[in-house]
Motif scaffolding. Structure first.
Motif, PDB file in Angstrom:
ATOM      1  N   ASP A 258       0.854  -1.184   0.000  1.00  0.00           N
ATOM      2  CA  ASP A 258       0.000   0.000   0.000  1.00  0.00           C
ATOM      3  C   ASP A 258       0.897   1.244   0.000  1.00  0.00           C
ATOM      4  N   ASP A 259       0.403   2.297   0.583  1.00  0.00           N
ATOM      5  CA  ASP A 259       1.142   3.564   0.541  1.00  0.00           C
ATOM      6  C   ASP A 259       1.477   3.999   1.968  1.00  0.00           C
ATOM      7  N   ALA A 260       1.943   3.040   2.778  1.00  0.00           N
ATOM      8  CA  ALA A 260       2.084   3.300   4.209  1.00  0.00           C
ATOM      9  C   ALA A 260       3.461   3.846   4.589  1.00  0.00           C
ATOM     10  N   ILE A 261       4.456   3.717   3.709  1.00  0.00           N
ATOM     11  CA  ILE A 261       5.805   4.190   4.048  1.00  0.00           C
ATOM     12  C   ILE A 261       5.938   5.633   3.582  1.00  0.00           C
ATOM     13  N   LYS A 262       6.166   6.517   4.505  1.00  0.00           N
ATOM     14  CA  LYS A 262       6.282   7.931   4.130  1.00  0.00           C
ATOM     15  C   LYS A 262       7.719   8.248   3.700  1.00  0.00           C
ATOM     16  N   VAL A 263       7.834   8.899   2.553  1.00  0.00           N
ATOM     17  CA  VAL A 263       9.147   9.285   2.024  1.00  0.00           C
ATOM     18  C   VAL A 263       9.087  10.769   1.668  1.00  0.00           C
ATOM     19  N   THR A 264      10.148  11.500   2.027  1.00  0.00           N
ATOM     20  CA  THR A 264      10.161  12.940   1.740  1.00  0.00           C
ATOM     21  C   THR A 264      10.503  13.187   0.275  1.00  0.00           C
ATOM     22  N   ALA A 265      10.324  14.423  -0.157  1.00  0.00           N
ATOM     23  CA  ALA A 265      10.648  14.796  -1.532  1.00  0.00           C
ATOM     24  C   ALA A 265      12.128  14.554  -1.832  1.00  0.00           C
ATOM     25  N   GLU A 266      12.959  14.585  -0.802  1.00  0.00           N
ATOM     26  CA  GLU A 266      14.399  14.358  -0.988  1.00  0.00           C
ATOM     27  C   GLU A 266      14.735  12.858  -1.009  1.00  0.00           C
ATOM     28  N   GLY A 267      13.722  12.028  -0.871  1.00  0.00           N
ATOM     29  CA  GLY A 267      13.960  10.581  -0.920  1.00  0.00           C
ATOM     30  C   GLY A 267      14.366   9.980   0.404  1.00  0.00           C
ATOM     31  N   LYS A 268      13.992  10.631   1.499  1.00  0.00           N
ATOM     32  CA  LYS A 268      14.313  10.094   2.830  1.00  0.00           C
ATOM     33  C   LYS A 268      13.084   9.411   3.402  1.00  0.00           C
ATOM     34  N   ARG A 269      13.292   8.169   3.878  1.00  0.00           N
ATOM     35  CA  ARG A 269      12.185   7.477   4.526  1.00  0.00           C
ATOM     36  C   ARG A 269      11.981   8.117   5.889  1.00  0.00           C
ATOM     37  N   THR A 270      10.712   8.407   6.194  1.00  0.00           N
ATOM     38  CA  THR A 270      10.415   8.933   7.536  1.00  0.00           C
ATOM     39  C   THR A 270       9.524   7.913   8.251  1.00  0.00           C
ATOM     40  N   GLY A 271       8.402   8.331   8.787  1.00  0.00           N
ATOM     41  CA  GLY A 271       7.572   7.406   9.570  1.00  0.00           C
ATOM     42  C   GLY A 271       6.618   6.590   8.715  1.00  0.00           C
ATOM     43  N   TYR A 272       5.504   6.212   9.331  1.00  0.00           N
ATOM     44  CA  TYR A 272       4.448   5.466   8.632  1.00  0.00           C
ATOM     45  C   TYR A 272       3.222   6.342   8.473  1.00  0.00           C
ATOM     46  N   ASP A 273       2.480   6.116   7.385  1.00  0.00           N
ATOM     47  CA  ASP A 273       1.119   6.633   7.308  1.00  0.00           C
ATOM     48  C   ASP A 273       0.215   5.472   7.722  1.00  0.00           C
ATOM     49  N   TYR A 274      -0.121   5.454   9.023  1.00  0.00           N
ATOM     50  CA  TYR A 274      -0.857   4.297   9.551  1.00  0.00           C
ATOM     51  C   TYR A 274      -2.275   4.182   8.990  1.00  0.00           C
ATOM     52  N   GLY A 275      -2.734   5.211   8.344  1.00  0.00           N
ATOM     53  CA  GLY A 275      -4.062   5.143   7.701  1.00  0.00           C
ATOM     54  C   GLY A 275      -4.111   4.099   6.600  1.00  0.00           C
ATOM     55  N   PHE A 276      -2.941   3.774   6.025  1.00  0.00           N
ATOM     56  CA  PHE A 276      -2.894   2.786   4.935  1.00  0.00           C
ATOM     57  C   PHE A 276      -2.212   1.484   5.334  1.00  0.00           C
ATOM     58  N   CYS A 277      -1.708   1.428   6.556  1.00  0.00           N
ATOM     59  CA  CYS A 277      -0.965   0.238   6.988  1.00  0.00           C
ATOM     60  C   CYS A 277      -1.917  -0.823   7.532  1.00  0.00           C
ATOM     61  N   LYS A 278      -1.874  -2.026   6.914  1.00  0.00           N
ATOM     62  CA  LYS A 278      -2.730  -3.124   7.360  1.00  0.00           C
ATOM     63  C   LYS A 278      -1.996  -4.049   8.320  1.00  0.00           C
ATOM     64  N   GLY A 279      -0.735  -3.686   8.660  1.00  0.00           N
ATOM     65  CA  GLY A 279       0.031  -4.498   9.602  1.00  0.00           C
ATOM     66  C   GLY A 279       0.472  -5.831   9.040  1.00  0.00           C
ATOM     67  N   CYS A 280       0.713  -5.884   7.752  1.00  0.00           N
ATOM     68  CA  CYS A 280       1.053  -7.172   7.124  1.00  0.00           C
ATOM     69  C   CYS A 280       2.462  -7.632   7.486  1.00  0.00           C
ATOM     70  N   GLY A 281       3.333  -6.691   7.875  1.00  0.00           N
ATOM     71  CA  GLY A 281       4.680  -7.063   8.300  1.00  0.00           C
ATOM     72  C   GLY A 281       5.681  -7.258   7.184  1.00  0.00           C
ATOM     73  N   ILE A 282       5.277  -6.988   5.956  1.00  0.00           N
ATOM     74  CA  ILE A 282       6.202  -7.185   4.828  1.00  0.00           C
ATOM     75  C   ILE A 282       7.411  -6.259   4.954  1.00  0.00           C
TER      76      ILE A 282
END
Lengths: 136, 390
Positions: free
Chosen positions: A56-80
């Motif tokens: 889904d779209d749960a991993i938040k990435v900045t415009a500079e390409g840095k991974r930040t936190g989660y968007d838990y609104g889209f996270c189903k907790g699948c653990g992938i």
């Protein structure tokens, strides 16, 4: 963000029901979770594996390409994300060197204090996420 | 127009129509008695006679799924199958019609298992009656060839956009060699024209979602839109039949009326049995009986008005069904006709039959018996088995 389709009568439906893309942005699925991923920035190597593998779209990435936190609104907790994280593999390998019979995986690694310290992504219970990490 | 006269089987005729249509994509899996259609067509692909992308898959479920994807990407898509193959496509058939993808399927009618059987009856297509596909039954090779070409235009019309199934009777037509008149490639190409899809999932500049989840809020509306498309297809089919007639000199209709104008007794059937019925009717006419035949080509959409207008002046009607619906009442064709007559406030003595299942032969004598029994037919006659060992 895409617009929600406005359909009043059957005549307003596009032929075959096609709609504009990206409408899943309106469809929050975070309440399906039974476990919660926790991102530990200090251990993250910014490899973007989690971003690439997240279905889904749960991993938040900045415009500079840095991974930040989660968007838990889209996270189903699948653990992938936790499963695919190379730090997970590295940490498990290190723990296995100490004791070859150690049984640990990405899904319940948080129970092992050493793993919990070194992993970049931890899967924790909803209760723990609320109490320890302040995630609803 | 210059016509070529050939000796062709039903399968060869359908493969020839496909060659001339030259679809963008075909995905198929072989099954008796339809195997030859794709076998012959794959020869055309190998010989470079068509530009079609042929996708060989591992099952009919995959074949129809691949066709769906191809059609959703805006490609003119065709396939062929029969019996268990069509049954295995079942769940995808509904999705194709709901997504309004005008895939054209050449089916060869064959009995469904069980017991396992490879011969002709209509149980395969009748089982897909409610999938939202247009269904056309061809009597012979010529009709199969002509109707397959017209199917492309019918399905792809903007007011329709529905998939179309054209079928022939397994072995009787599919493997029976007959006289076939074909038209020049360029004329067929001109008639089918260029396919202009309404959407294309591969258009990256205009990304869209196809096949999204529709729950209680809009599912009913989607079906209503499909209902309208099927209603429109009645008008569009008339237009295409007429244009085809003007172009190629052979005019089709939803039904064929054979000696019905003054007929007191009318028999209704589909497909190749009509040929046998015509011969029987000639013999009966010579004996003084005013017998007629109503052959239904289009079963979906159901041309109720044309059928009731033809049947309302008959003294009695016989309906032959080459499939069982095991309702303990009539088969699917007769049930539909009864409903149409009821809507038109017409109540006629009618005798309905189940016949020819699993490829059981039907002879001129059988049809003459049906007509002779009609003299004593009453309203409310129960369904009977024709040609069964009793």
């Amino acid at each position: 963000m895409s617009k929600k389709p406005e359909i009043k009568t059957w005549k307003d439906i596009n032929t075959g029901g096609w709609i504009e893309s990206g409408t899943s942005e309106h469809f929050k699925t975070g309440d399906w979770r039974s476990k919660v991923p926790i991102w530990q920035e200090k251990n993250c190597i910014q490899c973007m594996q989690c971003f690439a593998f997240c279905p889904d779209d749960a991993i938040k990435v900045t415009a500079e390409g840095k991974r930040t936190g989660y968007d838990y609104g889209f996270c189903k907790g699948c653990g992938i994300c936790a499963e695919e994280c190379p730090i997970t593999a590295k940490t498990i390998k290190e723990l296995q060197k100490k004791g070859p019979n150690v049984k640990i995986d990405a899904w319940d690694g948080a129970k092992n204090p050493e793993y919990a310290e070194k992993a970049a992504i931890l899967m924790v219970s909803i209760k723990e996420a609320k109490e320890k990490h302040n995630i609803k | 127009m210059e016509k070529t006269i050939l000796a062709r089987t039903g399968n060869e005729a359908m493969a020839e129509a496909m060659r001339q249509i030259n679809p963008d994509v075909c995905a198929a899996y072989p099954i008796t008695p339809a195997t030859e259609i794709m076998q012959i067509f794959s020869g055309f692909v190998s010989d470079g006679l068509v530009k079609t992308k042929l996708i060989t898959v591992e099952s009919e479920h995959s074949a129809m799924s691949a066709c769906l994807g191809s059609a959703a990407a805006g490609a003119r898509t065709m396939t062929a199958t029969s019996s268990q193959g069509l049954a295995l496509m079942h769940e995808i058939l509904f999705i194709v019609s709901a997504l309004r993808l005008p895939i054209v399927l050449a089916d060869v009618n064959r009995a469904l298992s069980g017991p396992i059987n490879i011969h002709c009856d209509h149980s395969d297509t009748m089982a897909e009656r409610d999938t939202g596909w247009i269904q056309i039954y061809a009597e012979n090779s010529q009709e199969a060839y002509d109707l397959l070409i017209q199917a492309v235009r019918i399905g792809e019309h903007r007011d329709v956009l529905l998939p179309v199934c054209v079928s022939t009777d397994g072995f009787i037509i599919s493997h029976g060699m007959e006289r076939l008149e074909t038209y020049p490639d360029a004329e067929v190409q001109k008639f089918v024209g260029e396919y202009k899809p309404v959407y294309n999932i591969l258009d990256v500049d205009n990304p869209i979602t196809v096949g999204s989840l529709v729950l209680t809020d809009y599912y009913l509306e989607h079906k209503r839109a499909q209902h309208e498309a099927m209603k429109n297809s009645l008008r569009v089919m008339s237009e295409v039949f007429s244009e085809f007639g003007k172009t190629f000199g052979r005019t089709y209709d939803f039904c064929e009326k054979y000696r019905c104008d003054d007929a007191e007794y009318i028999l209704v059937c589909l497909s190749s049995t009509a040929g046998t019925a015509k011969a029987a009717i000639e013999e009966l006419r010579n004996q003084g009986m005013k017998a007629g035949l109503l052959k239904i080509r289009a079963f979906r959409p159901f041309p109720a008005e044309q059928i009731t207008n033809t049947l309302k002046n008959a003294k009695a009607i016989a309906v032959l069904d080459r499939s069982e619906s095991l309702s303990t009442r009539s088969g699917p064709v007769a049930t539909e006709i009864k409903a149409a007559l009821y809507d038109a406030c017409v109540n006629k003595p009618m005798q309905t039959y189940i016949y020819g299942l699993g490829g059981r032969e039907i002879y001129i004598e059988d049809i003459k018996k049906v007509f002779n029994n009609l003299k004593d037919a009453k309203c409310g006659g129960q369904v009977e088995y024709l040609g069964v060992k009793e």
